[in-house]
Scaffold this motif. Sequence first.
Motif, PDB file in Angstrom:
ATOM      1  N   GLY A   2       0.815  -1.210   0.000  1.00  0.00           N
ATOM      2  CA  GLY A   2       0.000   0.000   0.000  1.00  0.00           C
ATOM      3  C   GLY A   2       0.846   1.256   0.000  1.00  0.00           C
ATOM      4  O   GLY A   2       0.525   2.243  -0.683  1.00  0.00           O
ATOM      5  N   GLU A   3       1.957   1.228   0.742  1.00  0.00           N
ATOM      6  CA  GLU A   3       2.845   2.387   0.790  1.00  0.00           C
ATOM      7  C   GLU A   3       3.480   2.650  -0.573  1.00  0.00           C
ATOM      8  O   GLU A   3       3.601   3.802  -0.998  1.00  0.00           O
ATOM      9  N   LEU A   4       3.873   1.597  -1.244  1.00  0.00           N
ATOM     10  CA  LEU A   4       4.462   1.747  -2.579  1.00  0.00           C
ATOM     11  C   LEU A   4       3.446   2.308  -3.565  1.00  0.00           C
ATOM     12  O   LEU A   4       3.762   3.196  -4.363  1.00  0.00           O
ATOM     13  N   GLU A   5       2.234   1.776  -3.525  1.00  0.00           N
ATOM     14  CA  GLU A   5       1.196   2.241  -4.440  1.00  0.00           C
ATOM     15  C   GLU A   5       0.900   3.726  -4.210  1.00  0.00           C
ATOM     16  O   GLU A   5       0.733   4.494  -5.154  1.00  0.00           O
ATOM     17  N   LYS A   6       0.846   4.142  -2.951  1.00  0.00           N
ATOM     18  CA  LYS A   6       0.552   5.540  -2.633  1.00  0.00           C
ATOM     19  C   LYS A   6       1.677   6.471  -3.074  1.00  0.00           C
ATOM     20  O   LYS A   6       1.433   7.617  -3.432  1.00  0.00           O
ATOM     21  N   SER A   7       2.914   5.987  -3.052  1.00  0.00           N
ATOM     22  CA  SER A   7       4.061   6.836  -3.372  1.00  0.00           C
ATOM     23  C   SER A   7       4.094   7.254  -4.838  1.00  0.00           C
ATOM     24  O   SER A   7       4.643   8.303  -5.184  1.00  0.00           O
ATOM     25  N   GLY A   8       3.525   6.423  -5.713  1.00  0.00           N
ATOM     26  CA  GLY A   8       3.567   6.714  -7.140  1.00  0.00           C
ATOM     27  C   GLY A   8       4.895   6.400  -7.792  1.00  0.00           C
ATOM     28  O   GLY A   8       5.085   6.632  -8.992  1.00  0.00           O
ATOM     29  N   ILE A   9       5.852   5.853  -7.041  1.00  0.00           N
ATOM     30  CA  ILE A   9       7.160   5.492  -7.589  1.00  0.00           C
ATOM     31  C   ILE A   9       7.047   4.153  -8.305  1.00  0.00           C
ATOM     32  O   ILE A   9       6.527   3.197  -7.736  1.00  0.00           O
ATOM     33  N   PRO A  10       7.516   4.053  -9.550  1.00  0.00           N
ATOM     34  CA  PRO A  10       7.491   2.757 -10.233  1.00  0.00           C
ATOM     35  C   PRO A  10       8.260   1.717  -9.415  1.00  0.00           C
ATOM     36  O   PRO A  10       9.347   1.993  -8.898  1.00  0.00           O
ATOM     37  N   TYR A  11       7.705   0.518  -9.293  1.00  0.00           N
ATOM     38  CA  TYR A  11       8.359  -0.519  -8.497  1.00  0.00           C
ATOM     39  C   TYR A  11       8.036  -1.892  -9.077  1.00  0.00           C
ATOM     40  O   TYR A  11       7.019  -2.086  -9.758  1.00  0.00           O
ATOM     41  N   ILE A  12       8.909  -2.844  -8.787  1.00  0.00           N
ATOM     42  CA  ILE A  12       8.648  -4.246  -9.120  1.00  0.00           C
ATOM     43  C   ILE A  12       9.275  -5.130  -8.037  1.00  0.00           C
ATOM     44  O   ILE A  12      10.418  -4.931  -7.641  1.00  0.00           O
ATOM     45  N   PHE A  13       8.510  -6.089  -7.560  1.00  0.00           N
ATOM     46  CA  PHE A  13       9.052  -7.132  -6.695  1.00  0.00           C
ATOM     47  C   PHE A  13       9.631  -8.231  -7.576  1.00  0.00           C
ATOM     48  O   PHE A  13       9.104  -8.499  -8.655  1.00  0.00           O
ATOM     49  N   PHE A  14      10.706  -8.869  -7.117  1.00  0.00           N
ATOM     50  CA  PHE A  14      11.184 -10.049  -7.823  1.00  0.00           C
ATOM     51  C   PHE A  14      11.442 -11.172  -6.834  1.00  0.00           C
ATOM     52  O   PHE A  14      11.869 -10.948  -5.709  1.00  0.00           O
ATOM     53  N   ASN A  15      11.099 -12.384  -7.267  1.00  0.00           N
ATOM     54  CA  ASN A  15      11.220 -13.592  -6.453  1.00  0.00           C
ATOM     55  C   ASN A  15      10.187 -13.655  -5.329  1.00  0.00           C
ATOM     56  O   ASN A  15      10.150 -14.633  -4.591  1.00  0.00           O
ATOM     57  N   ARG A  16       9.367 -12.653  -5.176  1.00  0.00           N
ATOM     58  CA  ARG A  16       8.293 -12.619  -4.183  1.00  0.00           C
ATOM     59  C   ARG A  16       7.094 -11.894  -4.779  1.00  0.00           C
ATOM     60  O   ARG A  16       7.241 -11.047  -5.661  1.00  0.00           O
ATOM     61  N   ARG A  17       5.918 -12.168  -4.238  1.00  0.00           N
ATOM     62  CA  ARG A  17       4.735 -11.418  -4.617  1.00  0.00           C
ATOM     63  C   ARG A  17       3.745 -11.415  -3.466  1.00  0.00           C
ATOM     64  O   ARG A  17       3.725 -12.354  -2.663  1.00  0.00           O
TER      65      ARG A  17
END
Length: 334
Positions: A130-145
């Motif tokens: 939720g914090e990542l989504e609110k920040s608006g910064i592009p992000y990707i998790f790898f090896n986890r979801r």
Amino acid sequence: MVSSLDVAKLAGVSQATVSRVLNNSPKVTEKTKKKIYAAIDELGYYPNLIARSLVTNENRTIALISGAINNDFYVETTESIVKKANELGYSVIVYFAEENQPINIFDSIKGSNVSGILLSSIFLEDSLLGELEKSGIPYIFFNRRPTKGGNYVVLDNKKASYLNAKHLIELGHTRIAYISNEFSNISTLYERKLGFDKAMRKYHLDNEKYTRVIDGTEENLKRTIDELIHLKIPPTSIICTTDHMAMISMDYLISKGIQIPEDISLTGFDNNKITAHQAIQLTTVSHNEKYNIGRIAAENLFEMIENPTKENGNNIQIVLEPKLFKRSTTGKGK
């Protein structure tokens, strides 16, 4: 302080040409690039990226929150991510974090104007999403979801684990030990346990007495291996849920005079580079892509950053097809 003008003078080119090379422009010949790089090395020049970002309002820096550096998987993914970033003219700030640290690290970097974030840690249910989504910064998790939503690149871990167990069963193993770190809130390990259980049901095996969930320290892993091999009816094979664990297990078994695979078969997950070494040849499961999972995640993150308006550009959910790498640590069951 050395400037780009000094580099240009030494290389015998214009300052604009130096700038093009630093920005990875394709409009400069290889011969000219070599002269400029030689001048940069000789003068010890470092581009002032901070100053440039203030002028252009562009910060070509990403943050990487990786797992512990003592695991080859994270070393290799970090190396490939940094290499890809450098190819595209980005810098990488690397944080090596324990499982419970990513949210704290994110709090410290979200105000630093990074262009994107790559993370190898997320719990199935995690406020970090939720914090990542609110920040608006592009992000990707790898090896986890996470359980729902998010941008990620992962292996089909359930299928991968099924392939791993199926390989041993087809070799004649029925007493298969399964050693995992705590998996209840981590997608990778949770899904690998589901795949193992599916194989046990499919082939009508019950190996719960050989299943161990441990805290993951080297000492505890060695104690677990010791306990398993001294059971009245010991397992004939061991599945470790990471190559890192499998390598520690292999070393310990050999130190006890146990031959692999003559006395016991051993497998892992991830296909770290060291597992293919001729002196090791660990049977393992990973994906069959050219690059490792970190590189694939990085390529998608940079695409998100460079093309923010691309259709579905911010909805990256990639599940990689697994492949079994059959090597020398697995043999016929007893």
